[in-house]
Design a protein around this motif. Structure first.
Motif, PDB file in Angstrom:
ATOM      1  N   LEU A  74       0.845  -1.185   0.000  1.00 45.58           N
ATOM      2  CA  LEU A  74       0.000   0.000   0.000  1.00 45.58           C
ATOM      3  C   LEU A  74       0.886   1.242   0.000  1.00 45.58           C
ATOM      4  O   LEU A  74       1.972   1.245   0.591  1.00 45.58           O
ATOM      5  N   GLY A  75       0.442   2.294  -0.663  1.00 46.55           N
ATOM      6  CA  GLY A  75       1.220   3.514  -0.725  1.00 46.55           C
ATOM      7  C   GLY A  75       1.389   4.165   0.639  1.00 46.55           C
ATOM      8  O   GLY A  75       0.580   3.964   1.549  1.00 46.55           O
ATOM      9  N   HIS A  76       2.446   4.961   0.777  1.00 50.67           N
ATOM     10  CA  HIS A  76       2.706   5.590   2.074  1.00 50.67           C
ATOM     11  C   HIS A  76       1.653   6.636   2.424  1.00 50.67           C
ATOM     12  O   HIS A  76       1.514   7.009   3.588  1.00 50.67           O
ATOM     13  N   ALA A  77       0.883   7.098   1.421  1.00 45.35           N
ATOM     14  CA  ALA A  77      -0.082   8.172   1.661  1.00 45.35           C
ATOM     15  C   ALA A  77      -1.532   7.690   1.682  1.00 45.35           C
ATOM     16  O   ALA A  77      -2.449   8.499   1.588  1.00 45.35           O
ATOM     17  N   VAL A  78      -1.774   6.368   1.803  1.00 47.01           N
ATOM     18  CA  VAL A  78      -3.162   5.913   1.839  1.00 47.01           C
ATOM     19  C   VAL A  78      -3.874   6.518   3.041  1.00 47.01           C
ATOM     20  O   VAL A  78      -3.279   6.725   4.100  1.00 47.01           O
ATOM     21  N   GLN A  79      -5.150   6.814   2.877  1.00 46.48           N
ATOM     22  CA  GLN A  79      -5.946   7.390   3.959  1.00 46.48           C
ATOM     23  C   GLN A  79      -7.414   7.088   3.700  1.00 46.48           C
ATOM     24  O   GLN A  79      -7.740   6.297   2.820  1.00 46.48           O
TER      25      GLN A  79
END
Length: 451
Positions: free
Chosen positions: A196-201
């Motif tokens: 998962l990307g570091h910026a998932v939210q």
């Protein structure tokens, strides 16, 4: 070799990895189970047995002999804290991260055992695959298709480990392209190629390639696994990995080619080493794409062959760039300067071997590949060959295909630093949802992940 360091953040328009509208009904393709001629093994440590395979949970997981299919209708994903939590059952068609099974064909190498002997890297020994197909050593010197071999080993994350280098338009195309190439941490332990990307939210979900060690000399990044160094099958045949031409190999990752050396040199400066190599065969698999690699050229991955435009090798093995030979050409180029350009085969071989033993003494796979270049490859400089595309040997498939990213979806949490990951360690996961499934906002749209 110059490789494009492409952006690793994968969004909807870039590589079709974004989980969007209506995707929840799709059932990802499951790889075909291994045939009786394929070798299947589990090289994970015993600590991975029985790990939780719920890729949608907030618990931890470790790849093992079966991984639940995150998009399968048989998987029920329940948000953390729910009173009715359900652990998804494993489908019989689940992907096997340690299996050599592949939906595309491979050349059959006979095996008399389903439990082969394993080497020091946890893979079946070369002998376990049985004798290679006769087609790998047939004479092709008159087929009219010619090219030439350069060499390098920069230790960077393979180009074919990036999602942007493979076809992710569907699960079927991802599997047909043999998923992505393995990559390892600084201690030569395989780690995920993407998470998962570091910026998932809460309102966005996407995937991102694990950092390459070639970016900012990052010790916490990912490297080429050292067991991808060339290996001799017999006195007339070897296996190896190459960077293919960027112009020819769009989605060319995982394809294989049979090369037979014809005694020539790319610059038409034929030496005794080229004549000594003539007639030998090598089957190579594309694990990198080189945008400075010419059509008809294969840049052979050889430890001690020079780091080229990027250098993660110094970071990994603790040897400065000045100790790795010439930037282009490696140890042999230095030997040519010290010995002259017309010395004997034996003189060049011994010079290269001395450098191999000094630099790679603590890295057995790199030492093997470096010595292979001097002994089997006859220390030939940029030799020419005839070539043809062939089905891949199972040995190359097994050392190429990731054991983590066996489908194009996962729920693994982003990490900046993979240097402390050990074989068998669990991977932290994040609870994520697809469009229209937000447990915190039933009316909310779009995919997202738990903060």
């Amino acid at each position: 070799m110059k490789k494009a360091l492409l952006s690793s953040l994968c969004v909807a328009g870039a590589v079709a990895m974004f989980v969007g509208c209506g995707d929840d009904a799709a059932t990802p393709f499951a790889p075909t189970p291994a045939s009786s001629s394929s070798l299947v093994w589990d090289n994970q440590s015993s600590s991975s047995n029985g790990a939780n395979n719920n890729l949608g949970s907030s618990s931890s997981v470790v790849p093992e002999s079966s991984v639940s299919n995150p998009g399968s209708s048989s998987s029920v994903i329940v948000p953390p804290g729910s009173s009715s939590s359900v652990i998804p059952s494993l489908s019989s068609s689940s992907a096997n991260p340690t299996s050599s099974a592949n939906p595309t064909s491979s050349a059959t190498e006979s095996s008399s055992s389903n439990a082969p002997n394993l080497d020091e890297n946890g893979f079946p020994t070369l002998e376990s695959y049985g004798p290679p197909p006769e087609s790998y050593t047939k004479d092709i010197l008159s087929n009219g298709k010619t090219g030439w071999s350069s060499r390098y080993w920069d230790a960077c994350k393979p180009h074919c480990s990036w999602l942007s280098s493979v076809d992710t338009s569907s699960e079927e195309t991802y599997q047909a392209g043999r998923t992505v190439a393995r990559n390892c941490n600084i201690h030569d332990v395989e780690v995920p190629a993407f998470t998962l990307g570091h910026a998932v939210q809460q309102y966005w979900m996407g995937y991102e390639g694990t950092n390459s060690a070639c970016v900012n000399s990052n010790a916490g990044g990912t490297y080429t696994c050292t067991d991808m160094a060339p290996i001799q099958v017999n006195e007339n045949l070897s296996y190896g990995y190459v960077a293919g031409s960027g112009g020819l190999h769009k989605y060319g990752c995982g394809k294989c080619y049979h090369l037979q050396y014809n005694g020539g040199n790319h610059a038409n400066d034929v030496k005794a080493t080229h004549k000594a190599l003539k007639g030998k065969h090598i089957v190579v698999m594309v694990s990198n794409i080189g945008y400075d690699v010419e059509d008809g050229q294969f840049d052979l991955m050889v430890p001690g062959g020079g780091v080229g435009a990027f250098n993660a090798l110094s970071t990994q093995i603790g040897v400065p760039a000045s100790g790795l030979g010439a930037n282009g050409g490696g140890f042999l180029s230095e030997c040519q300067i010290s010995l002259g350009w017309d010395n004997t085969v034996e003189a060049y071989q011994q010079c290269v071997l001395n450098k191999c033993d000094e630099v790679f003494k603590d890295w057995p796979n790199l030492l093997r590949g470096c010595r292979w270049y001097a002994e089997w490859f006859m220390a030939a400089d940029n030799p020419t060959f005839n070539w043809e595309e062939v089905e891949c040997p199972q040995y190359l498939i097994d050392h190429y295909m990731t054991k983590f990213n066996t489908t194009k979806e996962n729920r693994w949490r982003w990490h900046d630093d993979w240097s402390d990951y050990k074989k068998g360690d669990v991977l932290d996961t994040v609870y994520c949802w697809k469009d229209g499934e937000n447990p915190n906002d039933p009316n909310g749209k779009g995919a997202g992940c738990q903060p």
